[in-house]
Motif scaffolding. Structure first.
Motif, mmCIF file in Angstrom:
data_model
loop_
_atom_site.group_PDB
_atom_site.id
_atom_site.type_symbol
_atom_site.label_atom_id
_atom_site.label_comp_id
_atom_site.label_asym_id
_atom_site.label_seq_id
_atom_site.Cartn_x
_atom_site.Cartn_y
_atom_site.Cartn_z
ATOM 1 N N THR A 91 -10.715 56.868 25.966
ATOM 2 C CA THR A 91 -8.964 56.633 25.629
ATOM 3 C C THR A 91 -8.989 57.797 24.793
ATOM 4 N N VAL A 92 -7.650 58.482 24.812
ATOM 5 C CA VAL A 92 -7.547 60.412 23.814
ATOM 6 C C VAL A 92 -6.182 60.206 23.833
ATOM 7 N N LYS A 93 -4.953 59.878 24.912
ATOM 8 C CA LYS A 93 -3.340 59.813 24.533
ATOM 9 C C LYS A 93 -3.805 58.417 23.941
ATOM 10 N N ASP A 94 -2.669 59.279 22.412
ATOM 11 C CA ASP A 94 -2.147 57.604 22.163
ATOM 12 C C ASP A 94 -1.853 56.430 22.646
ATOM 13 N N LEU A 95 -1.514 55.195 22.012
ATOM 14 C CA LEU A 95 -1.341 53.875 23.354
ATOM 15 C C LEU A 95 0.138 53.743 23.492
ATOM 16 N N GLN A 96 0.411 53.347 25.156
ATOM 17 C CA GLN A 96 1.933 53.697 24.765
ATOM 18 C C GLN A 96 1.787 52.041 25.733
ATOM 19 N N GLY A 97 3.505 51.460 25.807
ATOM 20 C CA GLY A 97 3.686 50.041 26.361
ATOM 21 C C GLY A 97 4.093 50.113 26.736
ATOM 22 N N ILE A 98 4.777 49.079 27.963
ATOM 23 C CA ILE A 98 5.315 48.694 29.111
ATOM 24 C C ILE A 98 7.377 48.664 28.210
ATOM 25 N N PRO A 99 8.103 49.399 28.594
ATOM 26 C CA PRO A 99 9.027 48.799 28.049
ATOM 27 C C PRO A 99 9.647 47.533 28.705
ATOM 28 N N GLY A 100 10.101 46.416 28.248
ATOM 29 C CA GLY A 100 10.774 45.455 28.694
ATOM 30 C C GLY A 100 10.299 44.508 28.450
ATOM 31 N N THR A 101 10.365 43.388 29.039
ATOM 32 C CA THR A 101 9.761 41.764 29.720
ATOM 33 C C THR A 101 9.529 41.339 31.466
ATOM 34 N N MET A 102 8.314 40.715 31.093
ATOM 35 C CA MET A 102 7.946 40.272 32.460
ATOM 36 C C MET A 102 8.832 39.356 33.095
ATOM 37 N N GLN A 103 10.096 39.478 33.673
ATOM 38 C CA GLN A 103 10.640 38.254 34.806
ATOM 39 C C GLN A 103 10.133 37.960 35.871
ATOM 40 N N HIS A 104 10.321 36.305 36.880
ATOM 41 C CA HIS A 104 10.036 35.554 37.587
ATOM 42 C C HIS A 104 11.468 35.538 38.721
ATOM 43 N N ASN A 105 11.162 35.673 40.363
ATOM 44 C CA ASN A 105 11.921 35.519 40.926
ATOM 45 C C ASN A 105 13.104 36.120 40.478
ATOM 46 N N LEU A 106 13.165 37.534 40.588
ATOM 47 C CA LEU A 106 14.383 38.117 41.156
ATOM 48 C C LEU A 106 13.974 39.238 42.426
ATOM 49 N N PRO A 107 15.181 39.415 42.613
ATOM 50 C CA PRO A 107 15.584 39.789 43.976
ATOM 51 C C PRO A 107 14.702 41.724 44.057
ATOM 52 N N GLY A 108 14.542 41.519 45.188
ATOM 53 C CA GLY A 108 13.741 42.836 44.957
ATOM 54 C C GLY A 108 12.797 43.555 45.133
ATOM 55 N N CYS A 109 11.623 44.339 44.613
ATOM 56 C CA CYS A 109 10.855 44.481 43.431
ATOM 57 C C CYS A 109 10.347 44.411 42.373
ATOM 58 N N PRO A 110 8.959 43.189 41.763
ATOM 59 C CA PRO A 110 9.284 42.474 40.791
ATOM 60 C C PRO A 110 9.593 42.627 39.646
ATOM 61 N N PHE A 111 9.714 44.344 38.897
ATOM 62 C CA PHE A 111 8.885 45.448 38.091
ATOM 63 C C PHE A 111 10.136 46.116 38.266
ATOM 64 N N GLN A 112 11.314 46.278 38.613
ATOM 65 C CA GLN A 112 12.194 46.783 38.957
ATOM 66 C C GLN A 112 13.059 46.970 37.545
ATOM 67 N N PRO A 113 13.271 45.717 36.971
ATOM 68 C CA PRO A 113 13.834 45.676 35.385
ATOM 69 C C PRO A 113 13.456 46.785 34.595
ATOM 70 N N ARG A 114 12.158 46.634 34.578
ATOM 71 C CA ARG A 114 11.677 47.645 33.617
ATOM 72 C C ARG A 114 10.826 48.881 34.411
#
Length: 558
Positions: free
Chosen positions: A255-278
């Motif tokens: 790793t050379v770039k500073d660490l970055q997170g992923i906004p939001g938190t995981m949710q289950h049983n959503l309509p559409g793509c499971p990752f779309q809220p984030r």
């Protein structure tokens, strides 16, 4: 074991607990001599998948888990007891719960031998000792109770128990979790040796372990497989926004770039793509329908947009001043949410490139596409999508306007919202760039601001129209190191939250390596070398890149 033969075939697997879906439509195959890694955040459903395969799932499981043509989900408990530990072995994540505290580890492994091979006490005990010796546990260690062993030794005991009956399939649930690096190295080497000739599934959040042991990787999110393919293809060039987010958040020595997170938190049983809220590149389709896992670019990918999308594409760009070619037939692509740094010495054409893309100077030849659409004029819609952060903030801000007026001006020009809405937006933007939003600060003029404050005002002004692309032209070159670090951290945080794509122009390759996903080295108006930052930094091929790295800032002491 026959090479290439399917050992496990998982079809449309669904798992739920008390009516809550944990795994949805899982389809995977596992061949002989194949090691498959399942990676993802906690809560993605990784352990539930391992338990479902082993017939130990406490929830409701439907679909098919075919082993030798038989569906393990409909197999009787008596048959499953024979298959588990004999044909399919599972190494559990929690060693404390997996080993009985009242029996020595040899006694526990011997019990597994007696159960499946129907050997007498003495023969089973000898096989158990040999299995432990194969994992490095000999002498008094083999006759120890679990509490007398270290975490790494307990993990070796579990591996010995899993291997003692020579299973065809080995399921490893977080096999290196909580181990120190040296012990982890030893366990990884042992697992690599143990995997030979078997079909193996590794459940892990440890990407380094997945890269070391697996030849295939599947990324699990919200109970669905969203990307899968050869481990080198997926981890070297992730195409799903979530996979890229996992890799950005994972610390390792490359790793050379500073660490970055992923906004939001995981949710289950959503309509559409499971990752779309984030997801920062979501569209309305992503919220309405589930993307299919389709073959794209050497891997399978579940994304309505075909993976991470290009937002800026420059082809054949040339800019001539009289007899001087400032830019020579330049081509580059910038992807959603990434940072591409353009590095080179003064006069290499970096700022001319920024101004030409922005339309501040017309190109001599070449095309510019935003979100796949060719730009023929720089209208108001163009500037809603892309903004420029100038090198000198004091020169970029009108000395006649207050902080409030400076940030609000783009909204005024575009006639966005009411007066009250714009005032509220200004305060929100100030909070976002970590500046005060009180009346006293709103009424300050540029000459009353520090260099760091002025640069943040320039950022707030550039973000007012919610662009997806920022071109940052030497945005920290006039700042001291402390303020520069704060501005860079701010840029990375904004990128994470908004999905900003950044074209970061700098002469400082040491700075570029901390902020960039990719680097493009520019000399005499041409890009002479381009690639993933960590690879280019580690092994530059062009002499000019090597020269830049040789003179990059270093603090040396003896």
């Amino acid at each position: 074991m026959e090479q290439g033969k399917n050992i496990l075939d998982i079809q449309s697997l669904h798992v739920s607990y008390d009516g809550t879906g944990i795994l949805t439509d899982i389809n995977l195959t596992l061949k002989a001599n194949q090691t498959l890694a399942i990676i993802g955040e906690s809560g993605a459903g990784k352990s539930s998948l391992a338990l479902a395969i082993a017939g130990l799932c406490a929830g409701s499981a439907t679909g098919k888990v075919l082993f030798r043509g038989n569906n393990l989900l409909t197999t009787s408990e008596a048959e499953l007891r024979y298959i588990r530990g004999n044909d399919i072995s599972l190494v559990f994540q929690n060693t404390d719960n997996a080993l009985h505290p009242l029996y020595t580890i040899t006694e526990q492994i011997a019990e597994a031998v007696k159960l499946h091979k129907h050997l007498d006490e003495s023969s089973a005990y000898q096989l158990a000792l040999q299995a432990l010796a194969d994992t490095g546990l000999t002498g008094s260690l083999a006759t120890s109770y679990p509490h007398e062993l270290s975490g790494g030794q307990q993990q070796r005991a579990l591996i010995a128990m899993a291997l003692v009956n020579s299973p065809e399939v080995l399921l490893l649930d977080e096999p290196t979790a909580s181990l120190d690096p040296l012990t982890k190295q030893d366990i990884t080497a042992l697992l690599k040796q143990s995997a030979a000739g078997r079909a193996v599934i590794i459940i892990t959040h440890d990407i380094a372990t997945a890269a070391e042991l697996a030849d295939t990787v599947a990324v699990l999110y919200g109970g669905r497989i969203i990307e899968t393919g050869p481990v080198g293809t997926v981890l070297e060039d992730p195409r799903h926004p979530y996979t890229r987010g996992l890799l950005r958040a994972y610390p390792n020595m490359t790793t050379v770039k500073d660490l970055q997170g992923i906004p939001g938190t995981m949710q289950h049983n959503l309509p559409g793509c499971p990752f779309q809220p984030r997801c920062t590149q979501r569209q309305s389709t992503c919220q309405d329908s589930v993307p299919e896992l389709a073959l794209i670019g050497g891997r399978k990918l579940a994304c309505h947009r075909g993976g991470i999308v290009p937002v800026l594409h420059v082809t054949g760009l040339t800019k001539t001043w009289g007899q001087h070619q400032a830019i020579q037939n330049l081509t580059l692509t910038l992807y959603e949410g990434e940072t591409l740094s353009i590095v080179g010495e003064s006069g290499s054409g970096k700022t001319t490139l920024a101004k030409t893309i922005m339309g501040l100077t017309p190109p001599t030849t070449g095309d510019i596409h935003l979100n796949g659409i060719k730009i023929t004029e720089r209208n108001q819609d163009f500037y809603k999508q892309i903004q420029l952060v100038f090198q000198n903030p004091k020169e970029a801000l009108s000395h006649r306007l207050t902080v409030c007026q400076l940030i609000k001006e783009p909204l005024d020009i575009q006639k966005i919202g009411s007066g009250t809405d714009r005032q509220t937006a200004v305060k929100k933007l100030l909070n976002e760039v970590e500046l005060p939003a009180d009346d006293a600060f709103l009424h300050k003029y540029p000459h009353q601001l520090s260099g760091g404050e002025a640069q943040r005002i320039v950022l707030a002004r550039a973000l007012a129209l919610s662009p997806k692309i920022l071109i940052a032209d030497e945005p920290t070159s006039a700042l001291d190191a402390s303020i520069q670090a704060k501005v860079i951290k701010l840029l990375l945080n904004l990128q994470e939250k908004r999905g900003l794509a950044m074209l970061f122009i700098t002469h400082d390759i040491a700075l570029a390596r901390k902020i960039s996903d990719r680097l493009a080295v520019m000399k005499n108006g041409k890009i002479v070398e381009e690639g993933l930052t960590h690879l280019l930094i580690a092994a530059p091929t062009h002499q000019y890149t090597q020269k830049l790295l040789a003179v990059a800032a270093r603090i040396n002491w003896r």
